[in-house]
Design an enzyme around this catalytic site. Structure first.
Site, PDB file in Angstrom:
ATOM      1  N   GLU A   1       0.800  -1.225   0.000  1.00  0.00           N
ATOM      2  CA  GLU A   1       0.000   0.000   0.000  1.00  0.00           C
ATOM      3  C   GLU A   1       0.833   1.276   0.000  1.00  0.00           C
ATOM      4  OE1 GLU A   1      -0.884  -2.697   1.611  1.00  0.00           O
ATOM      5  OE2 GLU A   1      -2.908  -3.110   0.935  1.00  0.00           O
TER       6      GLU A   1
ATOM      7  N   HIS B   1     -10.682  -5.720   9.175  1.00  0.00           N
ATOM      8  CA  HIS B   1     -11.239  -5.331   7.871  1.00  0.00           C
ATOM      9  C   HIS B   1     -12.520  -4.523   8.011  1.00  0.00           C
ATOM     10  CE1 HIS B   1      -8.780  -8.868   7.132  1.00  0.00           C
ATOM     11  NE2 HIS B   1      -8.747  -8.596   5.836  1.00  0.00           N
TER      12      HIS B   1
END
Lengths: 327, 82, 376
Positions: A61, A130
């Site tokens: 990321e 998540h």
């Protein structure tokens, strides 16, 4: 002619339109191409638009965000998809230290016309790594504009407005909204990314919310209406900079407010809204400000616990009712 | 402000000034001061109540626009919230 | 039972607001009495301790009858100070404090919106209903308070009519009225008022009546012969200019409560006093002294009234002053005819106490004062 579609389809059409409209626009992210996106937003787009415009990337990321910032500085209009806001923590350095600061630190010599899309929120039993709603953290940072489309029309048209902004814009798409269907009214071809919207007018209490909590707030307003309580529901839409004018104008009439946010309470966006109400609208208040937020726990996996940890229409209605008709 | 909002506001303010006043007996063009027997003090208290609820400054030169229901509805329909 | 007007013969006790053993000061409200002028709060005339409540609620007591006895200190009086067994430090004040400070934490809990509206309405928060969240006073409680309190004891328009009939018949029977009138150009005054109000929010705006009231009060201070009472064949001057302001009641009737020392109040103070007495005259809660204090009566017909009024004196007062509606009239100013705003001021004087010459001076003073409203 009004069009009915899902929120997911609206996101997909927005990306497709943007790429077709401007050769500088491309989408990059993990599993966005061949796989079609972890929430299937980009399904079929790579086949249609080619691998140059829909780019699969490694799982890295911070590197992706750095590449996107560089591309934006060099004149491209990148759309970076990060699977969920939870993973964006790995990219914080590029987002906060580079994207948000470079236009400022370069004295305006470099714009960073970057858009980052992320999924956010709970409800799909994806557990604590998540499911969190961390958009409030990004709303803390000057230099970023933070959007939270809650309707199909906003999902369809916020992206174009975000790409037109010379500064970095983060768009948070709530995972529970992707399957939601809605109408895009006739004649709507664009939306602003500056103002909050009154999604339901009412006179007794104001419910301020955004994103995935909007449908819950509207459901709560329905329940309240059955009891004769008229709730106004405000969709913030833009989490930074906050449109407190719309909130204050509503409060001046209802004088009571409930803030609904799937983030936690402590040090949060809901706390900021509360503080701004105290600063801007204190004398209009005829009751304490209340919040309905996620429980102060890492989001549970078990379905019943996850639902218990999240704001629900019953809890929102109860909070509003207690302000309008104190027990 | 919608018609209903204005009427609700007026009824609430009047309840504190002339509790026996019945707005349903007033036609759109009646002078409220005559119809509800409001003297200068009553009318000023009415303006204060409307000012506080609407947030509008309501300068004195606008008072004649509030003498009838018709005028009042138009006044608050046209007004932007302060 | 105090007399609350020359026409009052008896009153009905509605409720006691004190009980035996309560310490009272002159001016404290001790009871509510129903009269022809509605429910009136009765004040006590002496300091002391309530000994015995003689009259029972519901009983009718003639004027001068005994309502209650003050204790003599031997049986019912509360000891004024405790023996010095445990002397309190730094308690040097000579008299015991009449009231204990409220225990900590009893500040009225009110929402910000309610607090602000209460301040602008001049409503005290203490004693209001508390229906808001966490038992706070909220806006709804204030709109309850703004409504007239339900009348204690029930108001009888017929009784009030009879009382007015008696007083006015007596006035016309006994008082040889003379009448004077003067049309006064108030264009400049009202222009000043318009400019002043333009810069003020609605709650702070002045009514024209306040300018008329102030000019009248100041003029009366300079014409004391018209401010007082005719009693036992002689004039007794008032102990101040306490203007009885005539308030028409909804559903008929009239009451003229006193604005005490009106000549010493500024325009804003007068406006507040006027709003207060008019509100209480219509909503209940006038005090007995407010009905007996007036040394003169003023009536203003307002912006929908007649052009002028020839008022009747309220005995035992010796004068009453009336103002008609402000009318736009052709007026000669410096040799030219101009449209001007004119009000007709009238005086009814008791010819036993004064002559028309004195009355004319009063009207001339009012006229002069009305030219300069801004002079404090």
């Amino acid at each position: 002619m009004s069009a009915r579609m899902t929120y997911r389809e609206a996101c997909r059409q927005a990306i497709r339109d943007a790429i077709l409209a401007d050769p500088r626009v491309f989408l990059m992210g993990e599993d966005v191409g061949r796989y079609g996106g972890c929430y299937a937003v980009t399904k079929g787009l790579m086949e249609e638009l080619g691998e140059d415009r829909i780019r699969d990337t490694p799982l890295s990321e911070n590197t992706l965000a750095g590449v996107a910032v560089g591309a934006a500085m060099a004149g491209m209009r990148p759309i970076l998809e990060i699977m969920t806001v939870n993973f964006s923590l790995l990219a914080l350095d590029q987002i906060v230290n580079s994207a948000a600061t470079i236009p400022h630190m370069s004295g305006g010599q470099f714009a960073v016309p970057l858009v980052i899309r992320m999924a956010t929120g709970a409800g799909r039993q994806l557990a604590a790594q998540h499911s969190h709603s961390l958009e409030g953290w990004y709303a803390h940072v000057p230099g970023l504009r933070i959007l939270a489309p809650a309707t199909v029309a906003d999902a369809r048209f916020m992206l174009a407005a975000a790409l037109a902004d010379p500064n970095p814009v983060l768009i948070f798409e709530h995972v529970m909204l992707y399957n939601a269907e809605g109408e895009i009214p006739d004649g709507i071809r664009s939306v602003d990314i500056a103002r909050a919207a009154v999604r339901r007018a009412g006179g007794d209490v104001t419910i301020v919310t955004y994103g995935g909590s909007l449908p819950k707030a509207l459901a709560a307003a329905d329940m309240l209406a059955a009891e004769g309580i008229s709730a106004e529901v405000i969709d913030l839409r833009v989490l930074r900079p906050l449109d407190m004018e719309t909130v204050a104008a509503s409060l001046a009439r209802t004088r009571r407010v409930v803030i609904v946010d799937e983030g936690w309470k402590a040090g949060s966006l809901s706390a900021e809204i509360m503080a701004r109400i105290m600063e801007d609208a204190f004398w209009d208040l005829d009751a304490p400000v209340r919040r309905v937020c996620a429980a102060e726990v890492p989001m549970p996996y078990a379905a019943h616990l996850e639902q218990a940890a999240l704001p629900q229409p019953e809890g929102i209605a109860a909070a509003a009712r207690a302000l309008v008709k104190p027990p | 402000m919608t018609k209903d909002e204005t009427m609700a506001m007026l009824a609430e303010v009047l309840a504190g000034i002339a509790p026996e006043a019945d707005l349903t007996t007033v036609t759109a063009k009646d002078d409220l001061r005559e119809a509800l027997d409001l003297d200068s003090m009553d009318f000023q208290n009415l303006v204060i109540g409307l000012h506080e609820r609407s947030g509008l400054p309501i300068p004195e030169e606008d008072y004649p626009r509030l003498f009838t229901l018709e005028g009042m509805l138009a006044y608050f329909a046209a007004a932007k919230r302060a | 039972m105090p007399s609350l007007g020359a026409d009052m013969e008896a009153g009905t006790l509605v409720e006691w607001l004190v009980k035996p053993g309560d310490a009272v000061k002159r001016g404290d409200v001790v009871a509510v009495v129903e009269t022809a002028k509605g429910a009136i709060e009765i004040e006590i005339f002496h300091d002391g301790t309530i000994g015995e409540l003689v009259a029972a609620p519901g009983s009718t007591v003639p004027v001068g009858g005994v309502l209650a006895r003050l204790g003599d200190g031997s049986v019912t009086a509360v000891p004024a100070a405790r023996p010095a067994a445990a002397p309190e430090p730094a308690r040097a004040s000579p008299a015991p404090e009449p009231r204990r400070p409220p225990p900590a934490g009893t500040r009225a809990r009110a929402t910000p919106a309610a607090r602000q509206r209460a301040a602008s309405l001049g409503v005290a928060l203490d004693g209001l209903q508390r229906t808001g969240v966490d038992g706070a006073i909220c806006l709804a409680d204030l709109s309850q308070a703004a409504k007239p309190a339900p009348r204690r004891g029930g108001f009888d328009p017929k009784a009030m009519r009879a009382a007015i009939a008696a007083a006015m018949a007596r006035s016309k029977r006994e008082i040889p009225h003379y009448y004077l009138s003067l049309s006064v150009d108030v264009t400049a005054t009202l222009g000043w008022l318009d400019r002043t109000n333009a810069g003020r929010a609605p709650p702070d705006r002045l009514l024209p009546a306040v300018l008329l009231l102030r000019a009248t009060a100041l003029a009366l201070a300079g014409t004391p012969e018209l401010n007082g009472f005719w009693e036992d064949g002689a004039f007794r001057p008032g102990d101040g200019v306490h203007v009885g302001w005539a308030v028409a009641l909804r559903g008929g009737g009239l009451v003229a409560p006193a604005i005490r020392n009106a000549d010493r109040l500024g325009l804003d103070e007068l406006m507040a006093a006027l709003r207060d007495v008019v509100g209480r005259a219509r909503g209940g809660g006038l005090r007995g002294s407010e009905l007996t204090d007036p040394t003169v009566t003023v009536t203003s017909l307002g912006d929908r009234g007649a052009e002028s009024v020839l008022p009747i004196i309220t005995p035992p007062q010796v004068a009453t002053i009336g103002f008609g509606r402000v009318m736009e009239r052709p007026w000669v100013v410096d040799g030219a005819v101009l449209p001007r705003r004119i009000v007709t001021v009238t005086l009814a004087g008791d010819h036993r106490a004064t002559d028309g010459h004195r009355g004319g001076l009063l009207l001339a003073r009012i006229e002069a004062l009305l030219q300069t409203p801004e002079v404090p």
